[in-house]
Write a protein that holds these residues in place. Sequence first.
Motif, PDB file in Angstrom:
ATOM      1  N   GLN A 108       0.832  -1.202   0.000  1.00 57.10           N
ATOM      2  CA  GLN A 108       0.000   0.000   0.000  1.00 57.10           C
ATOM      3  C   GLN A 108       0.869   1.255   0.000  1.00 57.10           C
ATOM      4  N   LYS A 109       1.934   1.223   0.765  1.00 59.27           N
ATOM      5  CA  LYS A 109       2.836   2.377   0.828  1.00 59.27           C
ATOM      6  C   LYS A 109       3.510   2.618  -0.527  1.00 59.27           C
ATOM      7  N   ALA A 110       3.956   1.539  -1.159  1.00 59.71           N
ATOM      8  CA  ALA A 110       4.589   1.675  -2.472  1.00 59.71           C
ATOM      9  C   ALA A 110       3.605   2.235  -3.494  1.00 59.71           C
ATOM     10  N   GLN A 111       2.341   1.744  -3.452  1.00 54.57           N
ATOM     11  CA  GLN A 111       1.318   2.241  -4.382  1.00 54.57           C
ATOM     12  C   GLN A 111       1.011   3.712  -4.107  1.00 54.57           C
ATOM     13  N   ALA A 112       0.917   4.069  -2.821  1.00 58.48           N
ATOM     14  CA  ALA A 112       0.643   5.465  -2.467  1.00 58.48           C
ATOM     15  C   ALA A 112       1.777   6.377  -2.921  1.00 58.48           C
ATOM     16  N   GLU A 113       3.007   5.926  -2.791  1.00 56.77           N
ATOM     17  CA  GLU A 113       4.155   6.731  -3.230  1.00 56.77           C
ATOM     18  C   GLU A 113       4.148   6.888  -4.751  1.00 56.77           C
ATOM     19  N   ASN A 114       3.802   5.809  -5.444  1.00 57.17           N
ATOM     20  CA  ASN A 114       3.734   5.881  -6.908  1.00 57.17           C
ATOM     21  C   ASN A 114       2.624   6.843  -7.352  1.00 57.17           C
ATOM     22  N   ASP A 115       1.450   6.731  -6.705  1.00 52.12           N
ATOM     23  CA  ASP A 115       0.344   7.631  -7.041  1.00 52.12           C
ATOM     24  C   ASP A 115       0.708   9.082  -6.745  1.00 52.12           C
ATOM     25  N   ARG A 116       1.373   9.295  -5.625  1.00 55.74           N
ATOM     26  CA  ARG A 116       1.761  10.659  -5.268  1.00 55.74           C
ATOM     27  C   ARG A 116       2.763  11.224  -6.283  1.00 55.74           C
ATOM     28  N   ASP A 117       3.694  10.390  -6.711  1.00 53.51           N
ATOM     29  CA  ASP A 117       4.672  10.851  -7.711  1.00 53.51           C
ATOM     30  C   ASP A 117       3.975  11.214  -9.015  1.00 53.51           C
ATOM     31  N   GLU A 118       3.004  10.382  -9.420  1.00 52.02           N
ATOM     32  CA  GLU A 118       2.272  10.670 -10.658  1.00 52.02           C
ATOM     33  C   GLU A 118       1.444  11.946 -10.503  1.00 52.02           C
ATOM     34  N   ASP A 119       0.794  12.102  -9.347  1.00 54.66           N
ATOM     35  CA  ASP A 119       0.000  13.316  -9.109  1.00 54.66           C
ATOM     36  C   ASP A 119       0.888  14.554  -9.075  1.00 54.66           C
ATOM     37  N   THR A 120       2.059  14.428  -8.486  1.00 57.23           N
ATOM     38  CA  THR A 120       2.985  15.563  -8.425  1.00 57.23           C
ATOM     39  C   THR A 120       3.437  15.960  -9.831  1.00 57.23           C
ATOM     40  N   LYS A 121       3.756  14.951 -10.635  1.00 62.82           N
ATOM     41  CA  LYS A 121       4.162  15.222 -12.014  1.00 62.82           C
ATOM     42  C   LYS A 121       3.018  15.864 -12.797  1.00 62.82           C
ATOM     43  N   TYR A 122       1.822  15.320 -12.628  1.00 60.84           N
ATOM     44  CA  TYR A 122       0.654  15.878 -13.323  1.00 60.84           C
ATOM     45  C   TYR A 122       0.402  17.315 -12.893  1.00 60.84           C
ATOM     46  N   LEU A 123       0.537  17.597 -11.587  1.00 61.92           N
ATOM     47  CA  LEU A 123       0.303  18.946 -11.076  1.00 61.92           C
ATOM     48  C   LEU A 123       1.312  19.928 -11.659  1.00 61.92           C
ATOM     49  N   GLU A 124       2.563  19.515 -11.721  1.00 67.20           N
ATOM     50  CA  GLU A 124       3.594  20.405 -12.281  1.00 67.20           C
ATOM     51  C   GLU A 124       3.323  20.671 -13.764  1.00 67.20           C
ATOM     52  N   GLU A 125       2.961  19.616 -14.482  1.00 64.38           N
ATOM     53  CA  GLU A 125       2.665  19.786 -15.907  1.00 64.38           C
ATOM     54  C   GLU A 125       1.439  20.681 -16.098  1.00 64.38           C
ATOM     55  N   THR A 126       0.426  20.477 -15.254  1.00 60.47           N
ATOM     56  CA  THR A 126      -0.791  21.294 -15.358  1.00 60.47           C
ATOM     57  C   THR A 126      -0.488  22.752 -15.046  1.00 60.47           C
ATOM     58  N   LYS A 127       0.303  22.986 -14.025  1.00 59.38           N
ATOM     59  CA  LYS A 127       0.681  24.368 -13.684  1.00 59.38           C
ATOM     60  C   LYS A 127       1.438  25.022 -14.837  1.00 59.38           C
ATOM     61  N   GLY A 128       2.336  24.246 -15.438  1.00 57.74           N
ATOM     62  CA  GLY A 128       3.077  24.795 -16.577  1.00 57.74           C
ATOM     63  C   GLY A 128       2.159  25.118 -17.742  1.00 57.74           C
ATOM     64  N   LEU A 129       1.205  24.192 -18.043  1.00 59.19           N
ATOM     65  CA  LEU A 129       0.250  24.410 -19.126  1.00 59.19           C
ATOM     66  C   LEU A 129      -0.611  25.630 -18.848  1.00 59.19           C
ATOM     67  N   CYS A 130      -1.126  25.729 -17.629  1.00 54.90           N
ATOM     68  CA  CYS A 130      -1.999  26.847 -17.273  1.00 54.90           C
ATOM     69  C   CYS A 130      -1.247  28.175 -17.338  1.00 54.90           C
TER      70      CYS A 130
END
Length: 345
Positions: A295-317
Amino acid sequence: CILAPPERSHRPSVAAMVRGIVVALLGAAATGARAADAEVTPIQKVIQLLEDMHGKGVEEKKAEEVRFSSFSQWCKDQSQQKTEEIEEATETISQLKAKIEKATAHITKLTDRIQELDEDVSRWDRDMKSAGDVRAKEAEDYEATSEDYAESIDAIEGAVKVLKKKAGKTEQAEEALLQVHRLRMVPPASKKMLMSFLQQPAVEEMPDDQLSYQAPEAAGYESQSGGVVQMLEELKDEFSKKKSDMDQEEMKALHAFEDLAQQLTDNTEMAKRESEKKTATRAQAQSEKAEMEGQKAQAENDRDEDTKYLEETKGLCAQKSQDFEARQKLRGEELEAVQKAIDIM
């Protein structure tokens, strides 16, 4: 909706547009002078065209503002949503990490206790074997010594019985005393006394003519015989007491061994039950720990993906906002130029 990135603008500069409009107006004015009698002059047509252009430009500007407002709200929503999800994931990871550390400590404690119990069982098994070996040797020694005492007591009783007979059978008495003399348990002093007695001539071996003249020897024989009987009876009492004491000591030793064996058996059974229980508990804890690690590994992976998505979204916006501001500025300048041209007309 997400606005597409703006294409590179090929529009002329505002100054060039104004110059083009002025040239067009001058040409229209000249044509209007030649057609003064027309109902709608060319200048009026140009003005109408410019007003239409201005109105259309205002509508497009406002429409873009509406679209960008929706896009801007989407950016804010996405940023807020992903930020919250990242924070929640971070909290979840922190909680899982604490639980995993706690589970690890619990598993280590269980493992140490299981190892301790296994060592206890091994030690108690060795103690049981050692105690059994000692008890077997003690029992063997007891049986041998008890047999010696019993044999000695029987032999002494037989010898005393023979010696106490009125009509003593000398040969029988000698054989009985020799048997006592050969006993391992008889002390050397007693054996010496027996041998001394046996080496004296028996009364019945004396000649008849010596019995009257050597009555002292016969009396001495009888006296010494009585001493031997007393000595043998004392030996019998001593051996009987020692055998009785030894029997009691044997019973105590046997009971002590049985108590020890029972205690070691009980300890071993309880330790094995506790070890089995703790082994099952450890297996459950290990399974839960493995699940939490996943569960911890999955949560870390999801958080990394969300962080990457957030940075990309901020850049796009940010890029879309910059492009929007640039287009709005350009549209504003165009509308201003058109308005000036209308005013000039």
